[in-house]
Design a protein around this motif. Structure first.
Motif, PDB file in Angstrom:
ATOM      1  N   ALA A 129       0.831  -1.215   0.000  1.00 47.09           N
ATOM      2  CA  ALA A 129       0.000   0.000   0.000  1.00 47.09           C
ATOM      3  C   ALA A 129       0.863   1.262   0.000  1.00 47.09           C
ATOM      4  CB  ALA A 129      -0.957   0.005   1.197  1.00 47.09           C
ATOM      5  N   THR A 130       1.944   1.230  -0.782  1.00 42.46           N
ATOM      6  CA  THR A 130       2.848   2.377  -0.874  1.00 42.46           C
ATOM      7  C   THR A 130       2.916   2.924  -2.304  1.00 42.46           C
ATOM      8  OG1 THR A 130       4.745   0.879  -1.178  1.00 42.46           O
ATOM      9  CG2 THR A 130       4.267   1.633   1.079  1.00 42.46           C
ATOM     10  N   LEU A 131       1.893   2.666  -3.094  1.00 40.23           N
ATOM     11  CA  LEU A 131       1.888   3.103  -4.478  1.00 40.23           C
ATOM     12  C   LEU A 131       1.936   4.623  -4.599  1.00 40.23           C
ATOM     13  CD1 LEU A 131      -0.874   0.718  -5.853  1.00 40.23           C
ATOM     14  CD2 LEU A 131       1.556   0.637  -6.457  1.00 40.23           C
ATOM     15  N   THR A 132       2.523   5.081  -5.693  1.00 36.83           N
ATOM     16  CA  THR A 132       2.404   6.477  -6.102  1.00 36.83           C
ATOM     17  C   THR A 132       1.189   6.558  -7.023  1.00 36.83           C
ATOM     18  OG1 THR A 132       4.753   6.977  -5.910  1.00 36.83           O
ATOM     19  CG2 THR A 132       3.472   8.326  -7.429  1.00 36.83           C
ATOM     20  N   ILE A 133       0.265   7.464  -6.707  1.00 36.13           N
ATOM     21  CA  ILE A 133      -0.985   7.561  -7.455  1.00 36.13           C
ATOM     22  C   ILE A 133      -1.111   8.967  -8.022  1.00 36.13           C
ATOM     23  CG2 ILE A 133      -3.488   7.279  -7.365  1.00 36.13           C
ATOM     24  CD1 ILE A 133      -3.106   5.462  -4.932  1.00 36.13           C
TER      25      ILE A 133
END
Length: 293
Positions: A129-133
Motif C-alpha cells: 500500500a505504498t503506491l504512487t498515485i
C-alpha cells in the motif's frame, strides 16, 4: 464504501485486499483461483462488470490497455449499463490520455464522475500500500476518491483535470523505461569491459547514478531473476502510448522511441512475459553474449 473492483491481476489483487483491510465492501468480477482469497476475505463475486456497477457506489478499474478499459466500461454487460447518476468510476490503468477524456465525457452524459488515477510502484508497492498515485479529475471528485487512494498508496498527487493523471504516468514511464535501458547498458558495458558488474553496481549505488531501478532491477539483472514485477509486454505498451501521445502533439522523443523498439525486439525474442529488467537479455544478444539463464 461499497466499491466495485474490476481487474484482479498482479497489481489489482493486493490493491483490492488493501481496500478491504481499510473497511470497504468489495464487489469483484472474473474471480480466478489466484483471486479466490478475496471472496474468502468477504468480497462479493459478480458475473459481469454491469453487476459490479449496480452494487457499488464507486467502480475501480485496473486492466491492461485502453481497449480493455473500453470493454469493461462500455462493452456488452459493461459497467456503464449498471451505473446511475451520482456514481463514480476511477480508472487506475495506464491508458491513452485522449481516450481517458472521451470515457469521462461519456460518463458525464449520464451523470457519473470519472477520475483517472494510474499508479507506479509495481507489485511491491501494491502489496505494501505504498503506491504512487497520479490523479486527474475535478477537486470535488478527487476529495471523494482520496480515502480510497490512501488505502492503496503513499504518494497521492492531484495533477489536474481528467487526463492529466495519465499524462503524469506516461512521463513516469519515460523515466522508468529509459532508466531500465540505461542500467542494462551500464551493466553490460561493465561485463564486456572485463569488470565485475556486481561490484560496478555496488559502486554506482553510492553515487549520483544510484536509483531504485539500479538497486532493484540491477539486482534482478545480476541474479537473472526475471519473474515479472512489471512485465516487458506492459512496459512496451506504455512506451508505445508515450510515442503515440508525443506524435499527436508534434513532439520528438527519440530515446523513448528507441527504447520502445528495443522492447519490441525483446518481445520478439519471447521475453514479453518476463520482468522489464529482462531487457538486458536483448542487449546481451546484440553484443554476441550467450544467455546465462
Amino acid at each position: 464504501m461499497k466499491i466495485g473492483f474490476i481487474g484482479l491481476g498482479l497489481m489489482g489483487r493486493p490493491m483490492a485486499a488493501n481496500l478491504m483491510d481499510a473497511g470497504h465492501e468489495l464487489f469483484i468480477n472474473r474471480v480466478k483461483p489466484v483471486s479466490q482469497f478475496l471472496v474468502e476475505k468477504g468480497a462479493t463475486a459478480c458475473d459481469t462488470p454491469k453487476a459490479v456497477a449496480e452494487a457499488a457506489e464507486i467502480v475501480i478499474t485496473i486492466v491492461s490497455d485502453t481497449p480493455d478499459v473500453e470493454a469493461v466500461l462500455f462493452g456488452e454487460n459493461g459497467a456503464v449499463h449498471g451505473l446511475s447518476k451520482g456514481k463514480m468510476v476511477i480508472d487506475m490503468s495506464t491508458i491513452s490520455p485522449v481516450a481517458t477524456r472521451d470515457f469521462a465525457d461519456k460518463l458525464a452524459a449520464i451523470g457519473c464522475a470519472y477520475l483517472d488515477a494510474p499508479v507506479s510502484g509495481g507489485d511491491i508497492g501494491a502489496k505494501n500500500a505504498t503506491l504512487t498515485i497520479m490523479v486527474g479529475g475535478s477537486d470535488e471528485d478527487f476529495a471523494r476518491g482520496k480515502p480510497l487512494f490512501e488505502a492503496m498508496g503513499k504518494t497521492i498527487t492531484h495533477i489536474g483535470p481528467v487526463g492529466d493523471g495519465q499524462t503524469a504516468k506516461l512521463a513516469n514511464q519515460i523515466v522508468v523505461g529509459l532508466t531500465v535501458e540505461a542500467v542494462s547498458e551500464a551493466l553490460l558495458f561493465a561485463k564486456k569491459a572485463g569488470a565485475d558488474p556486481a561490484k560496478v553496481r555496488e559502486a554506482l549505488m553510492g553515487g549520483f547514478a544510484g536509483s531504485p531501478i539500479l538497486k532493484i532491477h540491477g539486482e534482478r539483472m545480476l541474479n537473472r531473476t526475471f519473474d515479472p514485477g512489471f512485465s516487458m509486454r506492459l512496459q512496451r505498451k506504455d512506451m508505445a502510448l508515450v510515442v503515440n501521445a508525443a506524435r499527436e502533439i508534434g513532439l520528438a522523443l527519440p530515446n523513448a522511441a528507441s527504447t520502445e523498439q528495443l522492447m519490441n525486439a525483446a518481445i520478439a525474442r519471447g521475453d514479453g512475459e518476463l520482468d522489464n529488467s529482462a531487457l538486458i537479455r536483448t542487449l546481451e544478444a546484440m553484443a554476441g553474449l550467450k544467455d546465462e539463464a
